[in-house]
Design a protein around this motif. Structure first.
Motif, PDB file in Angstrom:
ATOM      1  N   ARG A  61       0.831  -1.205   0.000  1.00 31.81           N
ATOM      2  CA  ARG A  61       0.000   0.000   0.000  1.00 31.81           C
ATOM      3  C   ARG A  61       0.868   1.259   0.000  1.00 31.81           C
ATOM      4  N   ARG A  62       1.902   1.292   0.830  1.00 35.96           N
ATOM      5  CA  ARG A  62       2.764   2.463   0.888  1.00 35.96           C
ATOM      6  C   ARG A  62       3.437   2.733  -0.459  1.00 35.96           C
ATOM      7  N   ILE A  63       3.902   1.658  -1.103  1.00 37.58           N
ATOM      8  CA  ILE A  63       4.579   1.817  -2.390  1.00 37.58           C
ATOM      9  C   ILE A  63       3.592   2.266  -3.456  1.00 37.58           C
ATOM     10  N   LEU A  64       2.408   1.660  -3.492  1.00 36.30           N
ATOM     11  CA  LEU A  64       1.403   2.049  -4.486  1.00 36.30           C
ATOM     12  C   LEU A  64       0.988   3.509  -4.319  1.00 36.30           C
ATOM     13  N   LEU A  65       0.788   3.937  -3.088  1.00 35.63           N
ATOM     14  CA  LEU A  65       0.400   5.325  -2.855  1.00 35.63           C
ATOM     15  C   LEU A  65       1.524   6.291  -3.221  1.00 35.63           C
ATOM     16  N   THR A  66       2.772   5.883  -2.986  1.00 38.71           N
ATOM     17  CA  THR A  66       3.913   6.710  -3.400  1.00 38.71           C
ATOM     18  C   THR A  66       3.959   6.832  -4.916  1.00 38.71           C
ATOM     19  N   LEU A  67       3.815   5.693  -5.612  1.00 37.18           N
ATOM     20  CA  LEU A  67       3.818   5.709  -7.069  1.00 37.18           C
ATOM     21  C   LEU A  67       2.647   6.523  -7.612  1.00 37.18           C
ATOM     22  N   TYR A  72       2.862   7.642 -11.470  1.00 36.14           N
ATOM     23  CA  TYR A  72       3.165   6.404 -12.184  1.00 36.14           C
ATOM     24  C   TYR A  72       2.063   5.354 -12.051  1.00 36.14           C
ATOM     25  N   VAL A  73       1.171   5.534 -11.097  1.00 39.27           N
ATOM     26  CA  VAL A  73       0.079   4.594 -10.846  1.00 39.27           C
ATOM     27  C   VAL A  73      -1.205   5.394 -10.658  1.00 39.27           C
ATOM     28  N   SER A  74      -2.319   4.834 -11.126  1.00 35.38           N
ATOM     29  CA  SER A  74      -3.630   5.432 -10.866  1.00 35.38           C
ATOM     30  C   SER A  74      -4.507   4.393 -10.191  1.00 35.38           C
ATOM     31  N   SER A  75      -5.500   4.858  -9.449  1.00 39.56           N
ATOM     32  CA  SER A  75      -6.405   3.942  -8.761  1.00 39.56           C
ATOM     33  C   SER A  75      -7.848   4.256  -9.145  1.00 39.56           C
ATOM     34  N   ARG A  85       2.872   7.480 -17.735  1.00 35.70           N
ATOM     35  CA  ARG A  85       4.108   8.107 -17.275  1.00 35.70           C
ATOM     36  C   ARG A  85       5.202   7.076 -17.012  1.00 35.70           C
ATOM     37  N   ILE A  86       4.825   5.822 -16.790  1.00 31.45           N
ATOM     38  CA  ILE A  86       5.814   4.779 -16.540  1.00 31.45           C
ATOM     39  C   ILE A  86       6.731   4.613 -17.748  1.00 31.45           C
ATOM     40  N   LEU A  87       6.242   5.017 -18.943  1.00 30.23           N
ATOM     41  CA  LEU A  87       7.062   4.917 -20.147  1.00 30.23           C
ATOM     42  C   LEU A  87       8.290   5.812 -20.066  1.00 30.23           C
TER      43      LEU A  87
END
Length: 271
Positions: A61-67, A72-75, A85-87
């Motif tokens: 969870r901490r890593i996903l929220l940071t990303l 780099y990640v959407s929810s 943006r990961i590209l």
């Protein structure tokens, strides 16, 4: 989310110790989260990310929220997915090396002449990773693009790259990724595979005839730096009914070798 989950220790299920103090564990875990997303798993829940990475739910969870905060990640509800943006991470690699900018126009000219798809790849562990691709017809059941991975042992570019390695390095990779049958034609015998790599090393090119996928034939040659080291491989691939192996070697090999030599020369001029 329960408070007990948030307080859970951030320890993956398989957290092998690393030597030295230069290893940044949190960074490695962040990369593991990114790599847990794939074509098969483009969207994942928190629980699925934790399971695929060996992290606790709290750590994932901490890593996903940071990303997510970095873009780099959407929810969407309970589902997480990577953003475009990961590209940036991949393009940073491509733009950092002059080879790919130099190779692309040469490959485009080759595709225009041969009317078959052309790709370039590098070796990453037991896989090849596509760094350039100029397609024509769709010749595979899977979609290939920059960043796509295929097993090195079953591909023409992979064998060109593996052939340059020391025997002990090849053995280590085959222990990591044992030879597997993708079609009835795939070489799965270690001794026969070693002989094939020796032949590729001696002749300087590799033809793979329907070992990765039925109907797919591929021809590859190395790209070398100014020191003569193989730094990438380039191939031409097509359908066996349209371009049988003998035809591919006779018609395409000289042009493919010329293109690879041209790219190598351009790279040496740039260096």
């Amino acid at each position: 989310m329960p408070a007990t989950d948030l307080a859970a220790p951030d320890t993956p299920a398989d957290d092998s110790p690393r030597p030295g103090d230069a290893y940044v564990q949190s960074f490695a875990r962040g990369l593991a989260v990114i790599r847990s997303f794939s074509a098969q798993h483009p969207q994942q829940t928190l629980t699925e990310v934790a399971q695929r990475t060996g992290l606790t739910r709290a750590g994932a969870r901490r890593i996903l929220l940071t990303l997510e905060s970095l873009g780099y990640v959407s929810s969407h509800g309970r589902q997480f997915s990577l953003t475009a943006r990961i590209l940036d991470l991949g393009f940073a690699y491509l733009s950092s090396l002059p080879l790919w900018n130099l190779a692309e126009p040469v490959m485009e000219a080759l595709v225009a002449e041969l009317k078959e798809s052309c790709s370039a790849a590098v070796l990453d562990g037991a896989d090849i990773v596509y760094v350039l691709r100029v397609p024509t017809h769709k010749i595979m059941s899977i979609t290939l693009g920059i960043g796509s991975r295929l097993p090195a042992a079953a591909t023409s570019m992979g064998r060109v790259l593996l052939a340059e390695l020391a025997p002990e390095a090849i053995d280590a990779l085959l222990r990591q990724r044992p030879l597997a049958a993708h079609t009835p034609r795939t070489i799965t015998d270690r001794a026969r595979f070693a002989r094939e790599l020796a032949r590729v090393r001696e002749q300087g090119w590799c033809l793979v005839d329907q070992e990765l996928e039925e109907g797919l034939v591929s021809l590859a040659v190395p790209i070398r730096d100014r020191a003569g080291r193989v730094i990438a491989a380039m191939n031409v691939s097509g359908q066996v009914l349209r371009t049988p192996p003998a035809t591919m070697v006779e018609r395409f090999l000289p042009r493919l070798q010329e293109a690879a030599l041209r790219i190598s020369q351009l790279l040496q001029m740039k260096a």
